[in-house]
Design an enzyme around this catalytic site. Structure first.
Site, PDB file in Angstrom:
ATOM      1  N   HIS A 297      40.361  39.342  49.626  1.00 40.86           N
ATOM      2  CA  HIS A 297      40.634  37.994  50.136  1.00 40.86           C
ATOM      3  C   HIS A 297      40.406  37.892  51.635  1.00 40.86           C
ATOM      4  O   HIS A 297      40.060  38.865  52.307  1.00 40.86           O
ATOM      5  CB  HIS A 297      42.017  37.512  49.706  1.00 40.86           C
ATOM      6  CG  HIS A 297      43.149  38.368  50.192  1.00 40.86           C
ATOM      7  ND1 HIS A 297      43.432  38.535  51.522  1.00 40.86           N
ATOM      8  CD2 HIS A 297      44.066  39.103  49.510  1.00 40.86           C
ATOM      9  CE1 HIS A 297      44.499  39.314  51.645  1.00 40.86           C
ATOM     10  NE2 HIS A 297      44.882  39.688  50.438  1.00 40.86           N
TER      11      HIS A 297
ATOM     12  N   HIS B  65      41.767  40.411  54.016  1.00 41.71           N
ATOM     13  CA  HIS B  65      41.032  41.677  54.080  1.00 41.71           C
ATOM     14  C   HIS B  65      39.780  41.530  54.939  1.00 41.71           C
ATOM     15  O   HIS B  65      39.400  42.448  55.662  1.00 41.71           O
ATOM     16  CB  HIS B  65      40.649  42.155  52.679  1.00 41.71           C
ATOM     17  CG  HIS B  65      41.828  42.394  51.790  1.00 41.71           C
ATOM     18  ND1 HIS B  65      41.988  41.773  50.589  1.00 41.71           N
ATOM     19  CD2 HIS B  65      42.914  43.192  51.951  1.00 41.71           C
ATOM     20  CE1 HIS B  65      43.121  42.164  50.024  1.00 41.71           C
ATOM     21  NE2 HIS B  65      43.705  43.026  50.845  1.00 41.71           N
TER      22      HIS B  65
ATOM     23  N   LYS C 139      41.396  43.711  42.478  1.00 47.58           N
ATOM     24  CA  LYS C 139      41.817  42.361  42.875  1.00 47.58           C
ATOM     25  C   LYS C 139      40.799  41.819  43.864  1.00 47.58           C
ATOM     26  O   LYS C 139      40.047  42.581  44.456  1.00 47.58           O
ATOM     27  CB  LYS C 139      43.192  42.429  43.535  1.00 47.58           C
ATOM     28  CG  LYS C 139      44.302  42.704  42.549  1.00 47.58           C
ATOM     29  CD  LYS C 139      45.612  42.300  43.166  1.00 47.58           C
ATOM     30  CE  LYS C 139      46.776  42.953  42.451  1.00 47.58           C
ATOM     31  NZ  LYS C 139      47.982  42.933  43.276  1.00 47.58           N
TER      32      LYS C 139
HETATM   33  N1  ARG Z   1      46.592  46.610  50.408  1.00 47.01           N
HETATM   34  C1  ARG Z   1      47.477  45.781  51.193  1.00 47.01           C
HETATM   35  C2  ARG Z   1      47.270  44.318  50.821  1.00 47.01           C
HETATM   36  O1  ARG Z   1      46.218  43.953  50.381  1.00 47.01           O
HETATM   37  C3  ARG Z   1      47.258  45.918  52.662  1.00 47.01           C
HETATM   38  C4  ARG Z   1      47.619  47.264  53.201  1.00 47.01           C
HETATM   39  C5  ARG Z   1      47.985  47.206  54.630  1.00 47.01           C
HETATM   40  N2  ARG Z   1      48.311  48.491  55.180  1.00 47.01           N
HETATM   41  C6  ARG Z   1      49.449  49.122  55.079  1.00 47.01           C
HETATM   42  N3  ARG Z   1      49.565  50.294  55.641  1.00 47.01           N
HETATM   43  N4  ARG Z   1      50.489  48.587  54.480  1.00 47.01           N
HETATM   44  O2  ARG Z   1      48.144  43.510  51.026  1.00 47.01           O
END
Ligand code: ARG
Length: 606
Positions: free
Chosen positions: A159, A162, A156
């Protein structure tokens, strides 16, 4: 590691033989601690107030005309006397001396101005000998902090959320390291779930080995989009049924069961994506200790979470699904699903399992999650679950959140991948640089410089305001050399570097400069500001705000730029030139330290 030469000996040379070091202070790393120690000791003698109360009550002034530090007298809690009367009486008994130029009462405040002479003698020397260690401390010694940041989802787009997590998390990791913590940098990838079944099905249909090798991130995204379209088309035309979706579900089921055959492709996609991410992170000066991810949460951990939740009577059932209802503890947390009716796990349950795994692995003293504010509720919920399960380390979890970046798209307006944004910024920066032909001709590796200055533009724009504010991604402002931008700081650094090169004094000459020659008020303003750098990094360690660092760097570089009008180096008598250059060099070092702390590589020429 560089260290200051024995502080006591240095102070003795300045005629100070009775320096009262305060136990918690680190005067050899933080020059302001010399003054704080002395003032709290002396004021304690004059007032009879315990110095443990005075030391922490010393505050920075908001206005330089009020000196360097103030004590709001009411904070000392002296009974039966009016604070303003006390302030006046104490100021009268506190003479100017080798440490302080003046002590004055201002209403209920007692104001102190440090001796400029002592500052010049101590601070420049500290900075030029400690170098990159100026600004560090030992407060975190013996403690481990886990910082989880970036955490993109494979296949994906990377964004804006991130991007912020990456930048802020990189900074927080550096900051903790600077303060003596052992830091574990973790990237928790979105690398599990039914969408990986879908991706595998898509790859079998229209994947290309070649493209996967050369550009995995974009290729996987392409496949992801295409296979999702196919699935959606089927759903729409087929009475809500989709063969593709069924295949994906079966595929993922096999993955969840640990069927090697079905895990090979996924493993390969994951490994390749990580290799690519690594290249991009490297440009941001970030290196992870571990690439974890939703796939890396052991099944046993999840099973254990579910078992404990049931034993502690924390779950309720609803049509075969399991929920935790927080109503009893905190209405705002609502309720949340912890297991779907088909028995599969969820993002939230995985987070709980992963946290347990990390505690067992690292026995951390603190774990920071750098995640955008959109996930405030999610984070609060899984923290609460860990607390309700009775893990005492729940209090060591900390969510560092941040607002949104609005309008972040590439200049061509398409989907955003981090590497694309970085490339475009670099190109745009390169165009800006070319406009100044003479200067451009002098830059040895313009491509590299454009890259580093471009990166500083992105990072500074992201970190200059308080974390929780949203901001608008603004290409032209970000790339400007004027105003408070990354390129401005890079320019300030390269200009100081160029002065150093032109003056070409030895370190020994600079360290033995005659400080009495620095008589201009602007020089004193600069040295006071430089002295406060270690305190600035300590403040940032408390509020976890990168803007604390940037606000300081902008203030400091603005003072440096005012110095250029007054404190000339070229064409001055050698002794005077050396003293001024030593001050500029100290400023250059602090700017360097600040940029590196933020994750930016300072440039020497641009
Ligand atoms: N991969 C998730 C997203 O893009 C963020 C992860 C954040 N960290 C966690 N421990 N939940 O939304």
């Amino acid at each position: 590691m560089a260290s200051t030469t024995d502080l006591t000996a240095r102070l003795q040379k300045l005629g100070i033989s009775d320096f009262p070091a305060y136990p918690k202070a680190q005067p050899d790393l933080n020059p302001v601690d010399i003054f704080r120690s002395y003032i709290s000791d002396e004021l304690s003698k004059i007032s009879g107030v315990d110095r443990d109360l005075i030391f922490p009550a010393l505050e920075y002034t908001s206005n330089p005309e009020r000196g360097d530090m103030v004590i709001p007298v009411p904070r000392l809690r002296v009974k039966g006397a009016k604070p303003d009367v006390l302030a006046k009486g104490w100021a009268d008994k506190f003479p100017a001396n080798k440490y302080v130029d003046s002590v004055t009462a201002n209403g209920m405040f007692l104001q102190f101005t440090y001796s400029a002479k002592l500052l010049f003698n101590i601070v420049i020397n500290d900075i030029l000998t400690l170098k990159t260690d100026f600004g560090r401390s030992d407060v975190g010694k013996g403690q481990t902090v886990v910082v989880e940041f970036s955490s993109p989802n494979i296949a994906k787009p990377f964004h804006a959320g991130h991007l912020r997590s990456t930048i802020i998390g990189g900074f927080l990791s550096n900051l903790h390291e600077k303060h003596g913590y052992k830091v574990e940098r973790i990237n928790y990838l979105g690398d599990w779930g039914k969408q990986f079944g879908l991706l595998a099905v898509g790859f079998e249909r229209y994947g290309s080995r070649e493209k996967l090798q050369s550009d995995p991130i974009n290729h996987l995204f392409e496949i992801y989009v295409k296979v999702n379209q196919e699935k959606d088309n089927e759903l729409a035309t087929n009475d809500g049924k989709s063969e593709t979706d069924d295949l994906a579900r079966q595929y993922f089921r096999k993955m969840e069961d640990g069927d090697e055959k079905y895990l090979t492709l996924w493993q390969e996609l994951r490994d390749m994506s990580i290799e690519k991410y690594k290249e991009t992170y490297k440009r941001l000066n970030i290196e992870y200790d571990s690439y974890s991810g939703e796939s890396q949460v052991p099944k046993e951990k999840i099973a254990r979470v579910m078992k404990e939740l049931k034993e502690k009577n924390l779950v309720t059932e609803d049509k075969g699904a399991l929920l935790v209802d927080f109503a009893k503890y905190n209405k705002k947390l609502g309720k949340t699903l912890v297991q779907k009716s088909d028995g599969t796990t969820l993002y939230l349950t995985r987070d709980v399992g992963e946290a347990i795994k990390r505690y067992e692995t690292y026995k951390f003293d603190k774990m920071i999650y750098v995640i955008g504010s959109q996930q405030d509720l999610h984070t609060a919920q899984f923290f609460k679950i860990i607390e309700l399960m009775g893990y005492e380390w729940a209090s060591k979890l900390q969510h560092v959140n941040f607002g949104m970046i609005k309008g972040m798209s590439t200049r061509k307006g398409t989907v955003v991948f981090l590497s694309t944004i970085i490339e475009e910024t670099k190109d745009a920066m390169h165009e800006v640089m070319k406009k100044n032909e003479i200067k451009y001709a002098q830059v040895e590796d313009p491509d590299k410089v454009a890259d580093l200055v471009g990166l500083s533009a992105i990072m500074v724009q992201d970190m200059q305001s308080k974390r929780n504010l949203n901001y608008e991604f603004d290409w032209s402002r970000m790339l400007s050399f004027e105003g408070d931008t990354g390129p401005y700081l890079q320019y300030a650094h390269s200009r100081l570097r160029s002065m150093e090169r032109n003056a070409n004094f030895t370190e020994k000459e600079l360290l033995n400069a005659n400080w009495d020659l620095l008589t201009e008020p602007i020089a004193a303003t600069l040295i006071r500001t430089l002295a406060s750098w270690p305190d600035v990094t300590s403040t940032a360690l408390k509020n976890l705000e990168p803007s604390t660092i940037l606000t300081y760097l902008f203030k400091m570089t603005h003072i440096v730029s005012s110095c250029y009008d007054v404190l000339w180096v070229m064409g001055q008598e050698r002794e005077l030139a050396i003293a001024r250059m030593a001050l500029y060099s100290a400023a250059r070092q602090v700017l360097y330290n600040g940029l590196v702390l933020l994750g930016i590589t300072p440039v020497d020429r641009m």
